[in-house]
Each structure stands twice: as structure tokens, then as C-alpha cells.
Write an enzyme that holds these catalytic residues in place. Sequence first.
Site, short mmCIF file in Angstrom:
data_model
loop_
_atom_site.label_atom_id
_atom_site.label_comp_id
_atom_site.label_asym_id
_atom_site.label_seq_id
_atom_site.Cartn_x
_atom_site.Cartn_y
_atom_site.Cartn_z
CB SER A 537 -1.75 0.01 0.90
OG SER A 537 -2.14 0.90 0.44
CD GLU A 619 -5.53 -3.66 -4.39
OE1 GLU A 619 -3.81 -3.39 -4.30
OE2 GLU A 619 -6.23 -2.91 -3.27
CG HIS A 647 -5.80 -3.01 0.28
ND1 HIS A 647 -4.57 -2.11 -1.09
CD2 HIS A 647 -5.50 -2.07 1.46
CE1 HIS A 647 -3.95 -1.14 -0.33
NE2 HIS A 647 -4.09 -1.34 1.00
#
Length: 707
Positions: A537, A619, A647
Site C-alpha cells: 500500500s 488489484e 487489498h
Amino acid sequence: MASLAVLIAGTTVAAHATPMACRQRLLPPAREATGPRAITARDIIELRDFGRIDSVAAGMAPFTISPDGRYAAIALRRGDVDANSYCFGIAVIELDRANGITLVDAGGEFIPSVNDIRGVPAIPNGLPLTPTPLWSRDGKSIVYLRRDRGITQVWRATLDGEPARPLTNLQTDALSLEWSDDRRRLLVATRPSLHAAGATIEREGQRGYHFDARFWTLFEAKPRPRLPLPEQISELDPDAGTLRALTSEEAKRLRSAPEPQRPAGAIQFARSPTGNRAWTAPEEPGQIFSPAKLHIEAGGKALLCPPEICARRIAGIWWDKDDELLILRGGGPDDAGLLRLYRWKVGEDHPRLVVSTAAALMSCTPWRDAMLCARETSRGPRTLVRLETRTGDTHILFDPNPEFSTLRLGTVERLNFRNARGMKSFGDLVLPPTHRPGQRHPLVITQYHSTGFLRGGTGDDYPIFLLAQHGFAVLSFQKPTNLPNVERARDINELQRLKVENWAERRAILSALEAAVDAAIAGGAIDRDRIGLTGMSDGASTTQFALLNSNRFRAAAISSCCDEPSVLFTVGPAYRDAALAWGYPKQSDDGRAFWKPVSLAQNAARLRVPLLIQVPEAEYRLSLETVSALEQHGAPVDMYVFPGEYHVKVQPAHRLAVHERAVGWFEFWLRGTVSNRASLAQEVARWEALRNAIQQPERPSATIPRP
């Protein structure tokens, strides 16, 4: 990614096959006098956990105390690598007997957490929803959320040994559960509007979906329902099992007990038996990151609290029975990660420091003449402790993982540093358990929080103590706070615009990261020529930037990827419009100057730092521009995609693969050794081919000039 840190995105993870097997896995074993042994990936993945996965001091408590103060209730969970599943259970902890535990229920499925993001509802984030079990008014039963066959219901378990049972038969998920202000009725939140809107979208698909801002193209090829989609609050009679939908006014009245003395805008509030008050409130309500200042009023008069204590980062406030105020503050980069507990007696000039600790204390709750807190140390996972508020001493009341104390772990040293702007931060340096004076080790850096138990960095993909076991020094890096001008932002678009302008936030974080590396090298145990960098992230964004703006790193591994021009169409129209508002150049505009400092794709011809990418299915599309460009230019990149993950990757089998591959990657590139694990044989063959390719005629350095 300056922007992709907001792409928090639940997963479908099975429960263990049988409740009996789960009971055996969830109950902690008795402590045994065994010798120390080396840590393994399973020791970390299969820890017994309770509460949220982060270690912030405030937030939803991971436990509740029974009305008579004798017990605490927690929701336990534990991963099972072999079954690629989780066990879940509701445990009652006897607070007067060390490690006294009774499982009143075992079973259920992983409850995924979701978020509404930029007008798009219910985006899974991969994290578990961890609602706190609630005690009945008489202390004879516990109510909680449990998921079975894909639907989350309200359940009740009793302390008399009777089997737990569901109280609801909902057709849509129960999202939250709380007692009414009189603690006689349960208030259940659902979102039937989301379910109904989803059915409408399915019908729309028969004629083709209109492509518009409803699409979250990052992980699915159909629109999401439009917001707003309000929650429905219903009143549940736990004895009769009846459920009645409430009006919004009824729900508002029942959800909040009247607090006539609570100041408007107060974030935290505490009132003493004699009427003294303490509360925190934003100094600048119009700023989204305004510091929250502590206000104290005793005998109707305001007390002046020293700004170094009361200006910001107040984690908790409580009045005790002697009309003394307890203040818990700190824990952030400006405090070197230290939490401090103060006691302030009304009438004295200043608060008295009770204790300063690098441990993480979470959700402390007054209990008898002390506090009950969840606690983590850098070398120890979460426990339930008694905190003595006059001495600061802690006593463990429940340790879910007594076996962990038998593991051989490396030493941990707290490092403090400043970036080029003078912004403070900290990190934790872990050395191998076999370290001897004079030895120098390759260094692996994890990001971007370093509070509580040092598990595996944010996202838990890079197991710190396992890397140390394999001969690496590991630096757990805490990124600094926001830039001062960012803290003054009045909306999310202004905040993001200030961050990406000349990539100011990335430059500040990289400056702190290099200061952290310097501090680690100064200790004499680090080989400065063998440093690896990891991130997930926001940490992946820092890694991406560092590979292009620093020449200190010899290998990297990321769990999210990447901020590139294609982000404008990869995520969805709503995200595109937001990114344009932040200052991202439009497609077909000349954005080379904007992207040059950060785009791996635009710098692919000169990137020669080996890069491992392990991303979730939801993602992976964000990685395509980067990986394609790197492969076209012969850069050493190796990418893996994990199905059914969002995520944060949570499936235990996936976590094992991620951990083993990350360790093997750094062994290969930083130590020049090859893992003997059969599961990594194909990877090693690929890595050897990558190494052979980059050992061909020299190419320009990956470093680009700094502006």
C-alpha cells in the site's frame, strides 16, 4: 501510491471443518518447559488473535467486561495453513485466574470488512470485521455476530454450557450490533438497500451495463449500486427473537445515551462522579487532520494543561474514584513511538508521569482500581493485561499464545531519527538471534508502521523475525506524520493535491527512510552494500519512489503496484476524476515531467534493481503497465497474483507462500544463497535466469537525478 493507499479493498475464507477441531486449535496449551527453537512462518500465520489487526490505542475495544467485573469476553480467531481456513470462537476469560478461559462457542466463517470509497459502496478490503462480543445486562449471556453459509447473523451464547444459537434469520448481513441506551434491547444494523440495488443491477445486465462512475473496474466488470444506501437499524428482543425496523429518529434516540454535559464537537469525553469534565476537540474543525486538544474543567474552572502533554495525540482520558484524571497520550512518530500515562490530581499544577512505554496499549478500560488493556510488545503478540494506574506495572491475565515465548527471536533496538525537514520518526532494528559482535548482516526494511508486535510490516507480508532467523537484520520503519501544510488541508482533494505536488510526501518519507538506514548502519551490524526494501500500500508507493530516487537498495519486494499513468482508467471513473482533481495529468497531455520521478514504467530502461511483486487478484490490473514495461526492457521483475484476495491478503495458505517467497527472494539477491525449499524450485530457476540476463553488458544505473 500517493493515491492508492486509499484503495483499501474482504475475501471469502472458509471456517475450519469441524467446531471440535476448532476448539482444540483455539484453546491455548499449557506452558511447557521446552528449550528455545527457531521461528517458522506457521508460528506467525497461525497465531491466536483477537480484535483489530492494527495496534492503535483508540478504536473499538477487542474485549468487553462482564457487569460484575469477573470476566472479559473476546472473539478469538486462528488461521490454519493446511486447511487454508480460519477457526473462530467466543471466549470468556476469568480475570481473577491467570489464563482461565472457556470457549462458549466455536464455529462460523470469516466476516469480510467493506468500505464505501469515492461514491462506490461496499468495496472489500481483505480485513476481517472484528465486532466486540457484548454482555447481557445480567451477565449470564453474550451476544455477537457470526457468519455461516455466507450470511452474518446475531448469535447468543450463555455461561451455563448450553449450545450457542442464532437469534436472527436475516436475508442480508448484520453489519453491527449494540445495546440500546437502557441495555434492554439490541440494535442491529443491516443494509437491505444494498441487496435490493444489487438485484436491480443484475436486471440491468440483461441489456448491458452503462459504463459510468458506478464502476470499480479494478476488480469487477459490472457497476456497483449508487450511494446513498442507508443502513436500517432494527430492534431485536433477544428473548422473544422478534425484530422490528426502527425509524431514523427512533434509532437515534436509542443508540445514544444522553450526555447533557458533553461539549459539542467533543471526540473523547469523560466526566467524574463530582462533575469534573475532560474532553478532546479539534483545534481547527475545518481541517480534516486538525490536532485534537485536551480540555479539562474542574470545579467549573478550566485547568491549563501543558501543551507538550495536552496539545495532541490523546489516546484516552478517564477520571478515577479519587477525582484524579488519567491521560494516555503519544505513540506516534513525534513521540518516538512511546505511550505515556499521566495522572493529574485536581489542584496540582501539572500532571505526573506514571509510565512511559514502547509497548502498544489498546482500548484500556477502567476495571476495579486499575485498567484492563490489550497489550503488544515488539517481541510479543497481543495479550490481555491489568495496568496499575499508580505505578504503570502490567500483569498478564490472558496470553493466547504461550508457545510463542519458547521461540528464539532476535534482539530489538528502537532507533530515532529526523528527515531533511526535521520531522521526527522512529524504527525498530531486529538482529538475527545468532548475531555476534563484529558481524555485519544484509538489511531488509519493512514499512510503514512500527508499533506493537513486529509481525510483518503493514499487511503482514514480510515476516520480521523469520527474516532475522535467516540471517538478515530487519529495520521496521515508521513513516513520519503528515507534512505541516497537509495537516491544514480542509478536504481530501486538497490533502492529496498537496501530497503529490512535486511528490512532496514521497520525498519527505524517503528522506526519513534514508535517515533510518543511516541510523541502522551507525550501529555497526549492517552491510551497507546489501539492503533490501519492502512495502505494501503506502509502503509500496515509497518503495516505488525509492527505486528511482535512491541508489541504496539492491533488491525490493512489494505487495501493491503501482502508481502509473494507467491508474486513470484502471480503477474506475470515480477514481479517475479524483486523481485529476489531485493534479494528475490527463491522458494525452504531456505528463512526462510529472511522472518521471515516480513511474517505474517510464524509467524501465534503466531499472536494474530486482523487484518481486506479490499482489491480490483484486488489484493486479494496477501492476500491468509496470510489469509490461519492465519486462520489455529486460528489468529483473517477478510477479505473482493471489486469487480471491483483496487489498490485504488473508488466506493462510497464501500468506505462507508470500512469506516463504519473500525470504527466498532476499536470500537469493542479498546473500547469494539458494533456498532448499522444494516449493521454491521454480522461482529459483526464474531468478537465476533474471540474474544471468542482467549480468550481460552493463546498462545505465537505475538512479535518476533528483530535482
